[in-house]
Design a protein around this motif. Structure first.
Motif, PDB file in Angstrom:
ATOM      1  N   HIS A  46       0.801  -1.165   0.112  1.00 34.21           N
ATOM      2  CA  HIS A  46      -0.127   0.092   0.142  1.00 34.21           C
ATOM      3  C   HIS A  46       0.874   1.231  -0.222  1.00 34.21           C
ATOM      4  N   THR A  47       1.789   1.138   0.470  1.00 34.06           N
ATOM      5  CA  THR A  47       3.022   2.620   0.457  1.00 34.06           C
ATOM      6  C   THR A  47       4.608   1.489   0.028  1.00 34.06           C
ATOM      7  N   ILE A  48       5.102   3.273  -0.424  1.00 29.52           N
ATOM      8  CA  ILE A  48       6.426   3.048  -0.600  1.00 29.52           C
ATOM      9  C   ILE A  48       6.907   4.866  -0.214  1.00 29.52           C
ATOM     10  N   LEU A  49       7.765   4.721   0.469  1.00 24.83           N
ATOM     11  CA  LEU A  49       8.473   5.566   1.239  1.00 24.83           C
ATOM     12  C   LEU A  49      10.142   5.968   0.479  1.00 24.83           C
ATOM     13  N   ARG A  50      10.532   7.385  -0.890  1.00 26.87           N
ATOM     14  CA  ARG A  50      11.378   7.381  -0.958  1.00 26.87           C
ATOM     15  C   ARG A  50      12.073   8.620  -0.184  1.00 26.87           C
ATOM     16  N   LEU A  51      13.211   7.481   0.436  1.00 27.02           N
ATOM     17  CA  LEU A  51      14.063   8.149   1.577  1.00 27.02           C
ATOM     18  C   LEU A  51      14.875   9.127   0.425  1.00 27.02           C
TER      19      LEU A  51
ATOM     20  N   ARG B 213      -6.832   8.541   2.900  1.00 24.64           N
ATOM     21  CA  ARG B 213      -5.461   9.813   2.163  1.00 24.64           C
ATOM     22  C   ARG B 213      -6.084  10.899   0.623  1.00 24.64           C
ATOM     23  N   ALA B 214      -5.201  11.552   0.187  1.00 24.82           N
ATOM     24  CA  ALA B 214      -5.514  12.686  -0.231  1.00 24.82           C
ATOM     25  C   ALA B 214      -4.413  12.508  -1.154  1.00 24.82           C
ATOM     26  N   ASP B 215      -4.500  12.504  -2.570  1.00 30.73           N
ATOM     27  CA  ASP B 215      -3.239  12.515  -3.628  1.00 30.73           C
ATOM     28  C   ASP B 215      -2.893  14.260  -3.579  1.00 30.73           C
ATOM     29  N   ALA B 216      -1.734  14.784  -3.635  1.00 28.13           N
ATOM     30  CA  ALA B 216      -1.023  15.966  -3.036  1.00 28.13           C
ATOM     31  C   ALA B 216      -1.416  16.748  -4.695  1.00 28.13           C
ATOM     32  N   GLY B 217      -0.693  15.631  -5.379  1.00 26.24           N
ATOM     33  CA  GLY B 217      -1.350  15.629  -7.227  1.00 26.24           C
ATOM     34  C   GLY B 217       0.314  16.299  -7.286  1.00 26.24           C
ATOM     35  N   PRO B 218       0.415  16.159  -8.853  1.00 25.43           N
ATOM     36  CA  PRO B 218       1.503  16.646  -9.921  1.00 25.43           C
ATOM     37  C   PRO B 218       2.792  17.386  -9.268  1.00 25.43           C
ATOM     38  N   GLU B 219       2.596  18.029  -7.839  1.00 26.71           N
ATOM     39  CA  GLU B 219       3.430  19.736  -7.580  1.00 26.71           C
ATOM     40  C   GLU B 219       3.624  18.460  -5.841  1.00 26.71           C
ATOM     41  N   GLY B 220       3.281  17.610  -5.710  1.00 26.33           N
ATOM     42  CA  GLY B 220       3.406  17.466  -3.861  1.00 26.33           C
ATOM     43  C   GLY B 220       4.185  16.261  -4.007  1.00 26.33           C
ATOM     44  N   ARG B 221       4.546  15.626  -2.846  1.00 20.40           N
ATOM     45  CA  ARG B 221       5.148  14.286  -2.481  1.00 20.40           C
ATOM     46  C   ARG B 221       4.127  13.099  -2.160  1.00 20.40           C
TER      47      ARG B 221
ATOM     48  N   ILE C 160       8.952   4.790  -9.484  1.00 22.06           N
ATOM     49  CA  ILE C 160       7.713   5.595  -9.776  1.00 22.06           C
ATOM     50  C   ILE C 160       8.798   6.950  -8.905  1.00 22.06           C
ATOM     51  N   THR C 161       8.441   8.349  -9.936  1.00 19.04           N
ATOM     52  CA  THR C 161       9.140   9.426  -9.849  1.00 19.04           C
ATOM     53  C   THR C 161       8.334  10.806 -10.357  1.00 19.04           C
ATOM     54  N   TRP C 162       8.066  12.116  -9.837  1.00 20.11           N
ATOM     55  CA  TRP C 162       7.814  13.490 -10.820  1.00 20.11           C
ATOM     56  C   TRP C 162       7.698  14.323 -10.683  1.00 20.11           C
ATOM     57  N   LEU C 163       9.049  14.148  -9.526  1.00 17.99           N
ATOM     58  CA  LEU C 163       9.274  15.348  -9.266  1.00 17.99           C
ATOM     59  C   LEU C 163      11.145  15.292  -9.220  1.00 17.99           C
ATOM     60  N   ARG C 164      11.473  14.786 -10.852  1.00 17.02           N
ATOM     61  CA  ARG C 164      13.161  14.276 -10.822  1.00 17.02           C
ATOM     62  C   ARG C 164      13.709  15.736 -10.964  1.00 17.02           C
ATOM     63  N   GLU C 165      13.484  16.742 -11.238  1.00 15.43           N
ATOM     64  CA  GLU C 165      14.796  17.994 -11.516  1.00 15.43           C
ATOM     65  C   GLU C 165      14.343  18.772 -10.092  1.00 15.43           C
TER      66      GLU C 165
ATOM     67  N   ARG D 132      12.591  12.547  -1.513  1.00 14.64           N
ATOM     68  CA  ARG D 132      13.872  12.606  -1.576  1.00 14.64           C
ATOM     69  C   ARG D 132      14.204  13.861  -2.123  1.00 14.64           C
ATOM     70  N   ALA D 133      13.056  14.332  -3.301  1.00 15.11           N
ATOM     71  CA  ALA D 133      13.184  15.190  -3.667  1.00 15.11           C
ATOM     72  C   ALA D 133      12.918  16.808  -3.510  1.00 15.11           C
ATOM     73  N   GLY D 134      14.165  18.108  -4.037  1.00 18.24           N
ATOM     74  CA  GLY D 134      13.614  18.882  -3.396  1.00 18.24           C
ATOM     75  C   GLY D 134      13.881  19.239  -1.853  1.00 18.24           C
ATOM     76  N   GLN D 135      15.020  17.948  -1.248  1.00 25.34           N
ATOM     77  CA  GLN D 135      15.199  17.792   0.502  1.00 25.34           C
ATOM     78  C   GLN D 135      16.938  18.023   0.232  1.00 25.34           C
ATOM     79  N   PRO D 136      17.003  18.871   1.537  1.00 27.24           N
ATOM     80  CA  PRO D 136      18.324  18.827   1.827  1.00 27.24           C
ATOM     81  C   PRO D 136      19.580  18.050   1.622  1.00 27.24           C
ATOM     82  N   ALA D 137      20.497  17.648   1.115  1.00 26.34           N
ATOM     83  CA  ALA D 137      22.144  16.794   1.402  1.00 26.34           C
ATOM     84  C   ALA D 137      22.150  15.851   2.279  1.00 26.34           C
ATOM     85  N   PHE D 138      21.268  15.326   2.338  1.00 22.11           N
ATOM     86  CA  PHE D 138      21.387  14.318   3.767  1.00 22.11           C
ATOM     87  C   PHE D 138      23.477  13.612   3.935  1.00 22.11           C
ATOM     88  N   GLY D 139      24.108  13.302   4.452  1.00 19.90           N
ATOM     89  CA  GLY D 139      25.144  13.127   5.005  1.00 19.90           C
ATOM     90  C   GLY D 139      25.880  13.336   6.881  1.00 19.90           C
ATOM     91  N   LYS D 140      26.842  13.295   6.383  1.00 23.27           N
ATOM     92  CA  LYS D 140      27.868  13.464   7.473  1.00 23.27           C
ATOM     93  C   LYS D 140      27.607  14.587   7.577  1.00 23.27           C
TER      94      LYS D 140
END
Length: 215
Positions: A61-66, A136-144, A162-167, A102-110
């Motif tokens: 039912h759910t996939i979380l893209r880390l 649940r409500a679909d946030a649309g192509p601009e949402g996460r 599945i990705t839709w916020l690739r840039e 994942r998309a639009g997040q800061p670069a996680f690391g050290k």
């Protein structure tokens, strides 16, 4: 050859066998959250058969893209797949909800470790039902937060990467500063490209460029 690995018996990819083992061990109604690298979600051959079978016998039912950079030392991007084993033999998954953390997040690391507070928005979208049954409500192509029907996934050849916020995702990689993080991002892109080439080679009857064990 082990008889309890009927889907992945012919592959040397231990990641796929690991997933099959978990799903088969679940009792009817049992649930699991599995951390998986991206390649398990898009691999062809045994990978595709495994995903198709998994969505038949369980409600995936759910996939979380880390976010990028969590497992930088291994050079892979990861996801958490949430599923519940069906009480019937078939027809488990009707739709898959995907949260792109994942998309639009800061670069996680050290220099920017991932914290519990970073999951707050995902937890709110997921809802209080541990089985994924909350409203649940679909946030649309601009949402996460997006919903993809089983039919839509089948039209994608059961590819769950599945990705839709690739840039925005690529922009996060551009912000990487640690040399090790940059190198691992390059390795991930190369591994994805090789997996796509191998999948095409298998479909046209050719020979894969790399053995499955290298995925």
């Amino acid at each position: 050859m082990r008889g309890d690995f009927t889907i992945t018996a012919e592959t040397s990819n231990k990641q796929l066998a690991f997933v099959e083992h978990i799903v088969r061990k679940l009792k009817p109604g049992g649930r699991a959250g599995i951390v998986l690298p991206d390649n398990v979600l898009f691999a062809d051959g045994a990978g595709r058969e495994l995903r198709r079978w998994m969505m038949e016998v369980a409600d995936l039912h759910t996939i979380l893209r880390l976010p990028t950079g969590i497992f930088y030392a291994q050079g892979v991007k990861t996801n958490v797949v949430f599923l519940r084993r069906g009480r019937q033999a078939r027809g488990g998954t009707r739709a898959v909800w995907v949260y792109d953390m994942r998309a639009g997040q800061p670069a996680f690391g050290k220099t920017r470790p991932l914290r519990d507070a970073d999951f707050a928005e995902f937890e709110a979208a997921y809802g209080a039902d541990p089985h994924g049954g909350a409203a649940r409500a679909d946030a649309g192509p601009e949402g996460r937060w997006r919903r993809f029907s089983r039919e839509e996934i089948a039209a994608r050849a059961d590819n769950l990467d599945i990705t839709w916020l690739r840039e925005a995702d690529e922009a996060a990689e551009d912000a990487l500063e640690e040399p090790a993080d940059i190198l691992d991002a390059m390795r991930e892109h190369l591994a994805r490209a090789m997996a796509e080439i191998d999948g095409l080679a298998l479909e046209i009857g050719g020979t894969p460029a790399m053995p499955e064990a290298a995925e």
